[in-house]
Structure formats: structure tokens, C-alpha cells
Design an enzyme around this catalytic site. Structure first.
Site, PDB file in Angstrom:
ATOM      1  N   ASN A   1       0.889  -1.187  -0.060  1.00  0.00           N
ATOM      2  CA  ASN A   1      -0.003   0.105  -0.075  1.00  0.00           C
ATOM      3  C   ASN A   1       1.017   1.442   0.121  1.00  0.00           C
ATOM      4  O   ASN A   1       2.207   1.074  -0.110  1.00  0.00           O
ATOM      5  CB  ASN A   1      -0.910  -0.200   1.258  1.00  0.00           C
TER       6      ASN A   1
ATOM      7  N   PHE B   1      -5.291   3.507  14.442  1.00  0.00           N
ATOM      8  CA  PHE B   1      -5.243   4.270  13.429  1.00  0.00           C
ATOM      9  C   PHE B   1      -6.418   3.712  12.446  1.00  0.00           C
ATOM     10  O   PHE B   1      -6.507   2.622  12.106  1.00  0.00           O
ATOM     11  CB  PHE B   1      -4.093   4.565  12.719  1.00  0.00           C
TER      12      PHE B   1
ATOM     13  N   LYS C   1     -12.681  -3.441  18.363  1.00  0.00           N
ATOM     14  CA  LYS C   1     -11.355  -3.758  18.503  1.00  0.00           C
ATOM     15  C   LYS C   1     -10.895  -3.529  20.078  1.00  0.00           C
ATOM     16  O   LYS C   1      -9.793  -3.691  20.410  1.00  0.00           O
ATOM     17  CB  LYS C   1     -10.207  -3.330  17.586  1.00  0.00           C
TER      18      LYS C   1
ATOM     19  N   LYS D   1       9.226 -16.838 -11.090  1.00  0.00           N
ATOM     20  CA  LYS D   1       8.176 -15.764 -11.753  1.00  0.00           C
ATOM     21  C   LYS D   1       6.950 -16.385 -12.386  1.00  0.00           C
ATOM     22  O   LYS D   1       7.178 -17.288 -13.373  1.00  0.00           O
ATOM     23  CB  LYS D   1       9.119 -14.780 -12.755  1.00  0.00           C
TER      24      LYS D   1
ATOM     25  N   LYS E   1     -14.537   0.737  14.553  1.00  0.00           N
ATOM     26  CA  LYS E   1     -13.422   0.126  14.811  1.00  0.00           C
ATOM     27  C   LYS E   1     -13.011   0.360  16.366  1.00  0.00           C
ATOM     28  O   LYS E   1     -12.329  -0.523  16.973  1.00  0.00           O
ATOM     29  CB  LYS E   1     -12.306   0.838  14.095  1.00  0.00           C
TER      30      LYS E   1
ATOM     31  N   ASP F   1      -5.013  -6.479   4.931  1.00  0.00           N
ATOM     32  CA  ASP F   1      -5.758  -7.203   5.174  1.00  0.00           C
ATOM     33  C   ASP F   1      -5.970  -8.496   4.642  1.00  0.00           C
ATOM     34  O   ASP F   1      -6.366  -9.552   5.051  1.00  0.00           O
ATOM     35  CB  ASP F   1      -7.385  -6.509   4.929  1.00  0.00           C
TER      36      ASP F   1
END
Length: 399
Positions: free
Chosen positions: A209, A322, A340, A288, A336, A278
Site C-alpha cells: 500500500n 489508526f 477492537k 516468476k 473500529k 488485510d
């Protein structure tokens, strides 16, 4: 404050050297014991006698002038102060320090120093913005050097912009604020995660990301400056390791899970700012994959939810998560926070390309379980980190 503090002032060769005389006076009036090292170039602008008259101390200019045979001058000077202040710090001086050069008394002393170093740059606005200068300052920042930003205004070269040495009164005020702080997290153990993870597809490809790790690294620096024992678990980044921080480098979400859970039990405060994958490919290969006709389908499976795992096993820890969202930030953040079992959550809008991932700036909302909500408007991540540390400290004190 500065009463009785021993300050080693390094003066380099720029026109702003004349302001260092006033700075010496202000520091002395504040009760500090000031010794001055001048570069040879600095003596072209102002004389050592001026500093000697104001500081009432000998001024040092020559690496090879060893007046006391019982001591090595640059080692003795490096060990003497409570902290070192470089003002003005020219682009040339900053470059020499950042590259480990020791070709005069000032840089030789700095290379031997273990005390905090404050840097007050002064130069032309274009020089200050040059990539080489910015890279050198970033390197020094990663080593624990603390910068006193230059001011905006009329420069000696005729330009108007950022680059003038901050006013002596302001520098003294900043130093006084630094030394009236208490190290609020002295003795606390803090665990922080930062950066992205990478999930292998084949020998040349992986999923990741846009996270740069900058927010987590700034949090680690801020916590360390508050006296904490900081453990930073980081995915792959282009950042230098923060000073006085224990660094653990990982690549995958599984590796981050293992390292975070291994350290978790002994921690007092945990801040999970990393952007963890995730999902990961079900099948991976060390060869490859060859291009074929038609579409390619890669089956993904869930990775372990690190934050939920930590929340479910939370005992003494103050746990902060975060949430990077593109819409309904508060709704997803509150969800969240509850799901959590977090003590607080930091939310930011990543749809704004001027802040967040890759940027040096961000804008966040800090939300706690009891509904306390504080917004930090667009600021440098360094400043946001300092404010978040204060918010967390205030929340812990409530308990």
C-alpha cells in the site's frame, strides 16, 4: 530553565553570524554558561573577541591549538556542555555534519559529541529548499538533531522568504521551553508499528500500500523525547531509524503480528499506526509467473487482525489504533474503536491527496472511548505526533 546550563555555541560562516553575538548575550543573561566555537569562515564576519567579551569565556577556532596538554580540546569540548547549539548553521556546515566530515574544530567536536544538538539554519531561501540541503537535514533529524526553523523575511541577499536565522529571543525561548519540560513517559515502555507490509505473489511481485511510515516514525521520535523506552516495529520504508529507538524490521503482516504479540505483554502504551495488509495470496511461488493469454485470478485470504488480537488481550496497556478512511470517517472510526476494544483511535481522510500517505502533512481526529474528540488541523506529522503524545498522556492521567 537555562540557569546554570552549559551551552556550547557553534557559529559558522554566514552573515547571520552577527546575530549569534546577541544570542550569546541573551543566553548569558538567562544564566547559561556559554562557550563558543567559531569556524574559520565565521571569523570573516565577526571577531572571536566579541564573543569572548560577552560570554566571559575563551573562544575556540583552531583544531590544532591545544592549550592544555592534559586534555584533547575537541573531546573536552564535546563532553563539557549540557547541549550544543549551532547558530547560524549554514548549508555547508549542515552538509559536512550529515556526511560525517571532521575537518575543523567544530565538526570534529560534533563527531565526538553525545549531548543533544540544536540546529538553527540560516541561508538563502533557494538554498534552504534545495534537495541536497533537505536530505542532509532529514538525515540529521533521524539522528536525533533538533531543528529550530528559520524565519521568513528579508534576507541579506535581497530575497524575501524562509531562511533568516530565527531571532535570538525566540531561540532562547524555544530552549527554555525544551528544558522546562518533564519527560512525561520516563520509565514507560511504548510499542509503535509503522509503514506498510508486503505480501508476496511471486519472485518479482507483491501486494502493498501507499504508507510511507512517516507518522509512526514521528510518533517514535516524540515518545523517545519524552523519556520512553520505544520499540518500533516497521514495514519496508525509505526512512532512517530514529535515534534512541529499538527498531524491528519486518516485511509481511504475519511477521508484524509475531513481533507485536511477542513484545505486547511488557508494554504500557501501544500505538498501531502501520498500514497492514488485510489480505494475502493463498498461493505464493518463488518463481516468476509467466504472462499468459486472458485474465489472471489470484485468490486472497485474510491476514490476522493484529489490532483486534491486542484489544482482546489488553490488560494494563493503553491501546491506540489508526483508521485511514475515504468516507464516513467518524462512523468507521467509532466502529473500529468499539469492535477492537481500543482506548483511543486516530482517524484521517486519505482521499485528500495533500495529506496522509507519502505526505509530510496530515489532518487527524483523536477519539477516545469516553467520547472525547479532538481535531488536529493540517500540520506537519512531527507536530501531530507531539500533540497525540500529549492527548494520550492526558487520557492516561484520567485513569
Amino acid at each position: 530553565m537555562l540557569e546554570g546550563k552549559k551551552i556550547l555555541l557553534g557559529v559558522s560562516g554566514g552573515i547571520a553570524a552577527y546575530k549569534a553575538i546577541a544570542l550569546t548575550s541573551k543566553l548569558t543573561q538567562a544564566g547559561a554558561d556559554v562557550r563558543v566555537i567559531m569556524t574559520q569562515s565565521a571569523t570573516e564576519f565577526v571577531t572571536p573577541l566579541s564573543f569572548q567579551a560577552i560570554s566571559r569565556n575563551e573562544v575556540y577556532t583552531d583544531t590544532f591549538e591545544e592549550k592544555d596538554p592534559r586534555k584533547i580540546a575537541h573531546i573536552d569540548l564535546a563532553d563539557w556542555p549540557d547541549f550544543i547549539l549551532l547558530a547560524p548553521a549554514t548549508a555547508h556546515l549542515i552538509g559536512r555534519i550529515a556526511n560525517g566530515l571532521a575537518d575543523d574544530l567544530l565538526t570534529t567536536t560534533l563527531l565526538a559529541a553525545t549531548k543533544p544538538v540544536y540546529v538553527a539554519p540560516a541561508m538563502n531561501v533557494h538554498m534552504y529548499k534545495h534537495p541536497a540541503v533537505r536530505n542532509n537535514m532529514q538525515r540529521l533529524d533521524s539522528w536525533g538533531y533538533r531543528f529550530i526553523e528559520p524565519g521568513d523575511g528579508y534576507l541579506a541577499c535581497g530575497y524575501i522568504g524562509k531562511g533568516r536565522l530565527e531571532e535570538p529571543e525566540t531561540i532562547v525561548s524555544i530552549l527554555q521551553q525544551e528544558y522546562t519540560k518533564t519527560q512525561r513517559w520516563n520509565g514507560k515502555k511504548v510499542l509503535i508499528s509503522a509503514g506498510p507490509t508486503r505480501e508476496t505473489v511471486d519472485a518479482v511481485r507483491f501486494f502493498t500500500n501507499y504508507s510511507s511510515g512517516k507518522m509512526g516514525y514521528e510518533l517514535a521520535k516524540a515518545a523517545a523525547r519524552e523519556g520512553a523506552e520505544v520499540h518500533l516495529v516497521t514495514g519496508p520504508t525509505q526512512l532512517s531509524a530514529p535515534a534512541h529507538v529499538k527498531l524491528y524490521q519486518i516485511t509481511t503482516a504475519e511477521e508484524m503480528f509475531n513481533q507485536m504479540t511477542l513484545l505486547y505483554e511488557d508494554m504500557d502504551i501501544v500505538i498501531k499506526s502501520a498500514a497492514v495488509a488485510d489480505y494475502k495470496p493463498v498461493k505464493q511461488t518463488n518463481k516468476k509467473m509467466k504472462k499468459k493469454d486472458g485474465n489472471l485470478f489470484i485468490e486472497l485470504e485474510r491476514t490476522k487482525d493484529i489490532l483486534k488480537y491486542l484489544g482482546d488481550r489488553k490488560q494494563k496497556q493503553y491501546l491506540v489504533g489508526f483508521a485511514a478512511e475515504t468516507e464516513d470517517i467518524l462512523t468507521y472510526g467509532k466502529g473500529k474503536l468499539e469492535k477492537k476494544n481500543l482506548d483511543a483511535i486516530v482517524m484521517n481522510d486519505i482521499s485528500n491527496k495533500e495529506i496522509g500517505f507519502q505526505s509530510d502533512f496530515n489532518e487527524v481526529i483523536f477519539l477516545t472511548r469516553d467520547g472525547t474528540e479532538k481535531k488536529i488541523t493540517k500540520s506537519k506529522k512531527e507536530e501531530i505526533a507531539k500533540q497525540l503524545i500529549t492527548f494520550i498522556e492526558n487520557e492516561i492521567r484520567k485513569d
